[in-house]
Design a protein around this motif. Structure first.
Motif, PDB file in Angstrom:
ATOM      1  N   GLY A 228     -24.038 -15.279  10.575  1.00  0.00           N
ATOM      2  CA  GLY A 228     -22.303 -15.073  11.371  1.00  0.00           C
ATOM      3  C   GLY A 228     -21.035 -15.681  10.956  1.00  0.00           C
ATOM      4  O   GLY A 228     -21.087 -15.180  10.348  1.00  0.00           O
ATOM      5  N   VAL A 229     -22.171 -16.772   9.817  1.00  0.00           N
ATOM      6  CA  VAL A 229     -20.616 -17.127   8.725  1.00  0.00           C
ATOM      7  C   VAL A 229     -20.693 -15.815   7.814  1.00  0.00           C
ATOM      8  O   VAL A 229     -19.472 -15.300   7.417  1.00  0.00           O
ATOM      9  CB  VAL A 229     -21.067 -18.247   7.703  1.00  0.00           C
ATOM     10  N   GLY A 230     -21.466 -15.040   7.491  1.00  0.00           N
ATOM     11  CA  GLY A 230     -21.407 -14.185   6.365  1.00  0.00           C
ATOM     12  C   GLY A 230     -20.957 -13.432   7.372  1.00  0.00           C
ATOM     13  O   GLY A 230     -19.171 -12.685   6.325  1.00  0.00           O
ATOM     14  N   VAL A 231     -21.045 -12.835   8.652  1.00  0.00           N
ATOM     15  CA  VAL A 231     -19.969 -11.129   8.709  1.00  0.00           C
ATOM     16  C   VAL A 231     -18.375 -12.113   9.831  1.00  0.00           C
ATOM     17  O   VAL A 231     -17.715 -10.849   8.970  1.00  0.00           O
ATOM     18  CB  VAL A 231     -20.890 -10.968  10.800  1.00  0.00           C
ATOM     19  N   ALA A 232     -18.770 -13.244   9.877  1.00  0.00           N
ATOM     20  CA  ALA A 232     -17.138 -13.766   9.357  1.00  0.00           C
ATOM     21  C   ALA A 232     -16.069 -13.951   8.608  1.00  0.00           C
ATOM     22  O   ALA A 232     -15.188 -13.496   8.586  1.00  0.00           O
ATOM     23  CB  ALA A 232     -17.210 -15.046  10.677  1.00  0.00           C
ATOM     24  N   ALA A 233     -16.813 -14.532   7.500  1.00  0.00           N
ATOM     25  CA  ALA A 233     -16.154 -14.484   6.171  1.00  0.00           C
ATOM     26  C   ALA A 233     -16.085 -12.560   5.990  1.00  0.00           C
ATOM     27  O   ALA A 233     -14.369 -12.520   5.828  1.00  0.00           O
ATOM     28  CB  ALA A 233     -16.913 -15.123   5.041  1.00  0.00           C
ATOM     29  N   TYR A 234     -16.859 -11.938   6.449  1.00  0.00           N
ATOM     30  CA  TYR A 234     -15.603 -10.676   5.425  1.00  0.00           C
ATOM     31  C   TYR A 234     -14.963 -10.168   6.992  1.00  0.00           C
ATOM     32  O   TYR A 234     -14.067  -9.175   6.661  1.00  0.00           O
ATOM     33  CB  TYR A 234     -17.327  -9.862   6.104  1.00  0.00           C
ATOM     34  N   MET A 235     -15.141 -10.156   7.716  1.00  0.00           N
ATOM     35  CA  MET A 235     -14.362  -9.819   8.642  1.00  0.00           C
ATOM     36  C   MET A 235     -12.528 -10.190   8.798  1.00  0.00           C
ATOM     37  O   MET A 235     -11.994  -9.724   8.851  1.00  0.00           O
ATOM     38  CB  MET A 235     -15.047  -9.795  10.306  1.00  0.00           C
ATOM     39  N   LEU A 236     -12.595 -11.562   8.246  1.00  0.00           N
ATOM     40  CA  LEU A 236     -11.376 -12.224   8.277  1.00  0.00           C
ATOM     41  C   LEU A 236     -10.914 -12.005   7.184  1.00  0.00           C
ATOM     42  O   LEU A 236     -10.003 -13.149   6.958  1.00  0.00           O
ATOM     43  CB  LEU A 236     -12.283 -13.413   8.534  1.00  0.00           C
ATOM     44  N   LYS A 237     -11.618 -11.303   6.787  1.00  0.00           N
ATOM     45  CA  LYS A 237     -11.194 -11.634   5.008  1.00  0.00           C
ATOM     46  C   LYS A 237      -9.460 -10.546   4.863  1.00  0.00           C
ATOM     47  O   LYS A 237      -9.095  -9.877   5.164  1.00  0.00           O
ATOM     48  CB  LYS A 237     -12.092 -11.393   3.814  1.00  0.00           C
ATOM     49  N   PRO A 238      -8.793 -11.271   3.602  1.00  0.00           N
ATOM     50  CA  PRO A 238      -7.365 -10.384   3.993  1.00  0.00           C
ATOM     51  C   PRO A 238      -7.650  -8.783   3.260  1.00  0.00           C
ATOM     52  O   PRO A 238      -8.350  -8.496   2.026  1.00  0.00           O
ATOM     53  CB  PRO A 238      -6.498 -11.288   2.336  1.00  0.00           C
ATOM     54  N   VAL A 239      -6.844  -8.252   4.158  1.00  0.00           N
ATOM     55  CA  VAL A 239      -6.962  -6.573   3.148  1.00  0.00           C
ATOM     56  C   VAL A 239      -5.777  -6.082   2.534  1.00  0.00           C
ATOM     57  O   VAL A 239      -4.514  -6.381   3.525  1.00  0.00           O
ATOM     58  CB  VAL A 239      -6.959  -5.666   4.646  1.00  0.00           C
ATOM     59  N   THR A 240      -5.764  -5.850   1.480  1.00  0.00           N
ATOM     60  CA  THR A 240      -4.697  -5.574   0.579  1.00  0.00           C
ATOM     61  C   THR A 240      -5.156  -4.760  -0.589  1.00  0.00           C
ATOM     62  O   THR A 240      -5.709  -4.545  -0.496  1.00  0.00           O
ATOM     63  CB  THR A 240      -3.872  -7.330  -0.075  1.00  0.00           C
ATOM     64  N   GLY A 241      -3.262  -3.902  -0.771  1.00  0.00           N
ATOM     65  CA  GLY A 241      -3.485  -2.528  -1.579  1.00  0.00           C
ATOM     66  C   GLY A 241      -3.235  -3.058  -3.165  1.00  0.00           C
ATOM     67  O   GLY A 241      -3.243  -4.863  -2.936  1.00  0.00           O
ATOM     68  N   PRO A 242      -2.959  -1.986  -3.580  1.00  0.00           N
ATOM     69  CA  PRO A 242      -2.432  -2.376  -4.804  1.00  0.00           C
ATOM     70  C   PRO A 242      -0.875  -3.402  -5.021  1.00  0.00           C
ATOM     71  O   PRO A 242      -0.169  -2.656  -4.509  1.00  0.00           O
ATOM     72  CB  PRO A 242      -3.116  -1.656  -5.516  1.00  0.00           C
ATOM     73  N   ALA A 243      -0.888  -4.266  -5.791  1.00  0.00           N
ATOM     74  CA  ALA A 243       0.579  -4.517  -6.416  1.00  0.00           C
ATOM     75  C   ALA A 243       1.227  -3.725  -6.353  1.00  0.00           C
ATOM     76  O   ALA A 243       1.304  -2.326  -6.844  1.00  0.00           O
ATOM     77  CB  ALA A 243       0.480  -5.539  -6.846  1.00  0.00           C
ATOM     78  N   ARG A 244       2.766  -4.094  -5.607  1.00  0.00           N
ATOM     79  CA  ARG A 244       4.177  -2.939  -5.948  1.00  0.00           C
ATOM     80  C   ARG A 244       4.876  -3.711  -7.048  1.00  0.00           C
ATOM     81  O   ARG A 244       5.197  -4.792  -7.527  1.00  0.00           O
ATOM     82  CB  ARG A 244       5.092  -2.596  -4.989  1.00  0.00           C
ATOM     83  N   ASP A 245       6.016  -2.453  -7.888  1.00  0.00           N
ATOM     84  CA  ASP A 245       6.666  -2.879  -8.570  1.00  0.00           C
ATOM     85  C   ASP A 245       7.845  -3.321  -7.471  1.00  0.00           C
ATOM     86  O   ASP A 245       8.426  -2.489  -7.280  1.00  0.00           O
ATOM     87  CB  ASP A 245       6.710  -1.302  -9.817  1.00  0.00           C
ATOM     88  N   LEU A 246       8.528  -4.738  -7.518  1.00  0.00           N
ATOM     89  CA  LEU A 246       9.465  -4.705  -6.499  1.00  0.00           C
ATOM     90  C   LEU A 246      10.365  -4.907  -6.724  1.00  0.00           C
ATOM     91  O   LEU A 246      11.958  -5.816  -6.423  1.00  0.00           O
ATOM     92  CB  LEU A 246       9.029  -6.031  -5.473  1.00  0.00           C
ATOM     93  N   THR A 247      10.258  -5.150  -8.678  1.00  0.00           N
ATOM     94  CA  THR A 247      11.973  -5.128  -9.574  1.00  0.00           C
ATOM     95  C   THR A 247      12.385  -4.452  -9.274  1.00  0.00           C
ATOM     96  O   THR A 247      13.572  -4.219  -9.910  1.00  0.00           O
ATOM     97  CB  THR A 247      11.458  -5.432 -10.708  1.00  0.00           C
ATOM     98  N   LEU A 248      12.769  -2.971  -8.551  1.00  0.00           N
ATOM     99  CA  LEU A 248      12.693  -1.201  -9.051  1.00  0.00           C
ATOM    100  C   LEU A 248      14.048  -2.142  -7.640  1.00  0.00           C
ATOM    101  O   LEU A 248      14.520  -2.849  -6.826  1.00  0.00           O
ATOM    102  CB  LEU A 248      12.391  -0.572  -8.080  1.00  0.00           C
ATOM    103  N   VAL A 249      15.416  -0.992  -8.016  1.00  0.00           N
ATOM    104  CA  VAL A 249      16.476  -0.639  -7.543  1.00  0.00           C
ATOM    105  C   VAL A 249      16.437   0.234  -6.098  1.00  0.00           C
ATOM    106  O   VAL A 249      16.346   0.951  -6.227  1.00  0.00           O
ATOM    107  CB  VAL A 249      17.481  -0.532  -8.683  1.00  0.00           C
ATOM    108  N   GLY A 250      16.858  -1.055  -5.149  1.00  0.00           N
ATOM    109  CA  GLY A 250      16.881  -0.482  -3.850  1.00  0.00           C
ATOM    110  C   GLY A 250      18.535   1.415  -3.983  1.00  0.00           C
ATOM    111  O   GLY A 250      18.966   0.819  -4.489  1.00  0.00           O
ATOM    112  N   ASP A 251      18.322   2.069  -3.110  1.00  0.00           N
ATOM    113  CA  ASP A 251      19.083   3.001  -3.192  1.00  0.00           C
ATOM    114  C   ASP A 251      19.653   3.314  -1.679  1.00  0.00           C
ATOM    115  O   ASP A 251      18.939   3.897  -1.086  1.00  0.00           O
ATOM    116  CB  ASP A 251      18.719   4.255  -3.855  1.00  0.00           C
TER     117      ASP A 251
END
Length: 291
Positions: A15-38
């Motif tokens: 149960g602890v293992g399943v909970a740890a898996y189900m509650l772990k953060p889901v994130t994708g690859p980091a973005r380049d946020l230093t780009l200048v917005g248009d």
């Protein structure tokens, strides 16, 4: 007694293992946020992303992007929020990093976001598109009236539970063009699967509200995604479409059968695709009708 003790211990560990898996953060690859917005390009993306149709309630006249009409689903009614630059009623206080987290990972300052907000599609957007869209939203006219509250019953109102949903159904990442296909085809696929999120409305969903990946664009019978027709090549050809006529329908709403698209699709056209470039409408039509 010893057997029961071991059984309870094993169940607890699992149960602890399943909970740890189900509650772990889901994130994708980091973005380049230093780009200048248009801002100008971002204003176009507001139309491409369907922001106007969802987040503007023309009937109530509450203001551009100041909150949309409620979306009724089996899990409750979700009201699109105010996304103007107002610091309190809107998203004016959001940093670019927070905006990116919402668009790319489905995580807002208040916690997990519900997939009624199509972050499953927005995660595919390019880094420049995210930065440009943020710049445009921060430049909008602020509207100080907050949108109405969503009506989400228990237990669906527990945002933490969405971590489990994400771990089961959400794979954040960026769009990867098909090198075997043309630039026009890939642009159309990017729009359909990404910011325009056609696939989110025109695909069936399972009992937990996740898009059925085995039946993309085959139409939605209703429920969470609402009722929407199939956009497969066979269905479009049967309805009389070719690339030119489908692109034309995305501009003016008139079908090859001399009908006029209304309802939700009518709003998508009037608030969104009719404002697109002819090249983007043609790209979507090219992708959907590709053999």
């Amino acid at each position: 007694m010893r057997r029961w003790t071991w059984a309870v211990a094993i169940v607890a560990v699992l149960g602890v293992g399943v909970a740890a898996y189900m509650l772990k953060p889901v994130t994708g690859p980091a973005r380049d946020l230093t780009l200048v917005g248009d801002v100008e390009r971002g204003n176009y993306l507001i139309r491409v992303g369907g922001c106007v149709a969802c987040h503007t309630n023309n009937q109530a006249g509450t203001g551009f992007l100041a909150g949309g009409r409620g979306l009724s689903t089996p899990f409750g009614t979700f009201v699109p929020p105010n996304i103007t630059s107002d610091p309190d009623a809107g998203i004016g206080k959001w940093t670019l990093a927070q905006f990116d987290d919402a668009m790319s990972n489905g995580m807002g300052p208040q916690g997990n976001l519900y997939p009624a907000f199509p972050y499953e599609n927005y995660t595919l957007m390019s880094d420049q598109d995210i930065v440009d869209l943020y710049a445009a939203l921060m430049a909008t006219e602020p509207v100080s009236t907050p949108a109405a509250d969503s009506d989400i019953p228990f237990p669906f109102n527990i945002r933490l539970a969405m971590s489990g949903w994400k771990n089961l159904f959400f794979s954040p990442g960026r769009f990867e063009p098909d090198p075997a296909q043309s630039e026009v085809y890939n642009r159309g696929k990017y729009l359909v699967m990404g910011p325009a999120h056609c696939v989110a409305c025109h695909s069936p969903r399972n009992a937990l509200g996740a898009v059925d990946r085995s039946a993309l664009l085959t139409g939605s019978p209703g429920g969470t995604g609402g009722k929407a027709p199939s956009l497969t090549r066979d269905a479009l050809v049967e309805a009389g479409y070719d690339v030119a006529s489908l692109a034309q329908t995305l501009e003016d709403g008139f079908t090859p059968g001399f009908d006029v698209l209304g309802g939700a699709m009518g709003e998508v056209i009037s608030d969104g695709t009719s404002h697109w470039t002819a090249e983007d409408r043609a790209a979507v039509a090219t992708y959907l009708l590709a053999e």
